[in-house]
Design a protein around this motif. Structure first.
Motif, short mmCIF file in Angstrom:
data_model
loop_
_atom_site.label_atom_id
_atom_site.label_comp_id
_atom_site.label_asym_id
_atom_site.label_seq_id
_atom_site.Cartn_x
_atom_site.Cartn_y
_atom_site.Cartn_z
N SER A 109 30.31 -15.94 6.75
CA SER A 109 30.85 -16.33 5.45
C SER A 109 30.98 -15.11 4.54
O SER A 109 30.20 -14.16 4.66
CB SER A 109 29.92 -17.36 4.78
OG SER A 109 29.80 -18.53 5.56
N THR B 223 35.46 -24.86 -3.44
CA THR B 223 36.43 -25.87 -3.05
C THR B 223 37.04 -26.47 -4.31
O THR B 223 36.53 -26.28 -5.43
CB THR B 223 35.76 -27.00 -2.24
OG1 THR B 223 34.77 -27.64 -3.07
CG2 THR B 223 35.09 -26.45 -0.99
N GLY C 63 28.45 -25.47 10.92
CA GLY C 63 29.34 -24.33 10.88
C GLY C 63 29.33 -23.58 12.20
O GLY C 63 28.40 -23.71 13.00
N SER D 61 24.67 -33.21 4.62
CA SER D 61 25.82 -32.31 4.60
C SER D 61 26.32 -32.05 6.02
O SER D 61 27.53 -32.05 6.28
CB SER D 61 25.45 -30.99 3.92
OG SER D 61 25.10 -31.18 2.57
N LEU E 7 29.96 -32.99 7.10
CA LEU E 7 30.89 -31.87 7.28
C LEU E 7 30.78 -31.19 8.64
O LEU E 7 31.63 -30.38 8.99
CB LEU E 7 30.67 -30.84 6.18
CG LEU E 7 30.82 -31.34 4.74
CD1 LEU E 7 30.43 -30.26 3.74
CD2 LEU E 7 32.23 -31.83 4.48
N ALA F 226 25.65 -22.09 1.29
CA ALA F 226 26.91 -22.19 2.02
C ALA F 226 26.99 -21.14 3.11
O ALA F 226 27.45 -21.41 4.23
CB ALA F 226 28.09 -22.05 1.05
N TYR G 73 29.42 -22.04 6.23
CA TYR G 73 30.60 -22.69 5.67
C TYR G 73 31.48 -21.65 5.00
O TYR G 73 30.97 -20.72 4.36
CB TYR G 73 30.20 -23.76 4.65
CG TYR G 73 29.57 -25.00 5.27
CD1 TYR G 73 29.70 -25.28 6.62
CD2 TYR G 73 28.85 -25.89 4.48
CE1 TYR G 73 29.12 -26.41 7.18
CE2 TYR G 73 28.28 -27.04 5.03
CZ TYR G 73 28.42 -27.29 6.38
OH TYR G 73 27.85 -28.40 6.94
#
Length: 236
Positions: A160, A167, A154, A147, A151, A104, A109
């Motif tokens: 991050s 989530t 980023g 992904s 989504l 992530a 993200y």
């Protein structure tokens, strides 16, 4: 004060011209020749060039995964369930969770979603769940690509947090894994297979949509559950 310290050191490392000839040392190679490494280390060792926190930052790199992730693992113990009866996390599940957080962060993200949990399972790579995914041609590269399609990318300037929060869908997936262990009355550990089945259980989540897009279905989920629930099964 630093200049004063250096000036005090200089007399201790200077040589007369005869000393240099006797030791075959030229002024240009005083700190470069192999024979003068001791002097070089002596001089540099008298000064402090690194910040005081460098020692701490280096030591953190060698902490085991369990030390860095244990506090961030979700505590999904339902009310009325004693701590000693709550299922434990296997080291493969812990590593999968740690790799999900890392993925992530790599993708910039702000949260750890079901898509990141899926990638974490594949990055860990040695579990039954990871092997089943690979056998069905569901790879890390494909999941990452799906992904980004789903989504988006980023923000490259976004940093991050060290542990991107889960989530709501990811929390439900992990809760499902814990609840299934409790309802089955099993005392075993939560494994990556449980995490994958948890992701599959949360329909309309990014992880579920990616699995569907890559050919995962209920039949494969049943196969995984059957294999992982066989008596005596344990991923050693």
């Amino acid at each position: 004060m630093a200049a004063h310290s250096i000036s005090r050191l200089l007399p201790t490392i200077s040589f007369s011209q005869s000393d240099r000839r006797r030791r075959n040392l030229s002024s240009s190679s005083l700190f470069l020749s192999p024979s003068s490494r001791f002097l070089d280390n002596l001089f540099l060792g008298s000064l402090t060039f690194s910040p005081p926190s460098s020692r701490t930052s280096l030591s953190r790199k060698f902490h085991p995964v369990t030390a860095t992730v244990a506090l961030s693992l979700p505590n999904s113990r339902p009310e009325g369930v004693a701590n000693e009866k709550a299922p434990k996390w296997s080291w493969r599940a812990i590593k999968s969770f740690a790799m999900a957080e890392l993925e992530a962060r790599k993708l910039k993200y702000p949260t750890t979603g079901t898509e990141a949990l899926l990638m974490g399972i594949l990055i860990e790579g040695t579990s039954l769940a990871a092997k089943l995914l690979r056998e069905n041609k569901i790879t890390l590269t494909k999941v990452r690509e799906e992904s980004i399609k789903l989504l988006g990318k980023g923000d490259m300037y976004f940093f991050s947090p060290e542990h991107p929060p889960l989530t709501e869908a990811a929390q439900k997936a992990l809760d499902w894994a814990v609840d299934e262990k409790l309802q089955a009355g099993e005392s075993g550990e939560i494994m990556p297979s449980d995490l994958l089945l948890g992701i599959w259980s949360v329909e309309r989540s990014p992880g579920h949509k990616i699995l569907v897009a890559l050919g995962f279905d209920d039949e494969k989920a049943k196969m995984l559950k059957s294999l992982s629930s066989e008596p005596g099964f344990y991923e050693d």
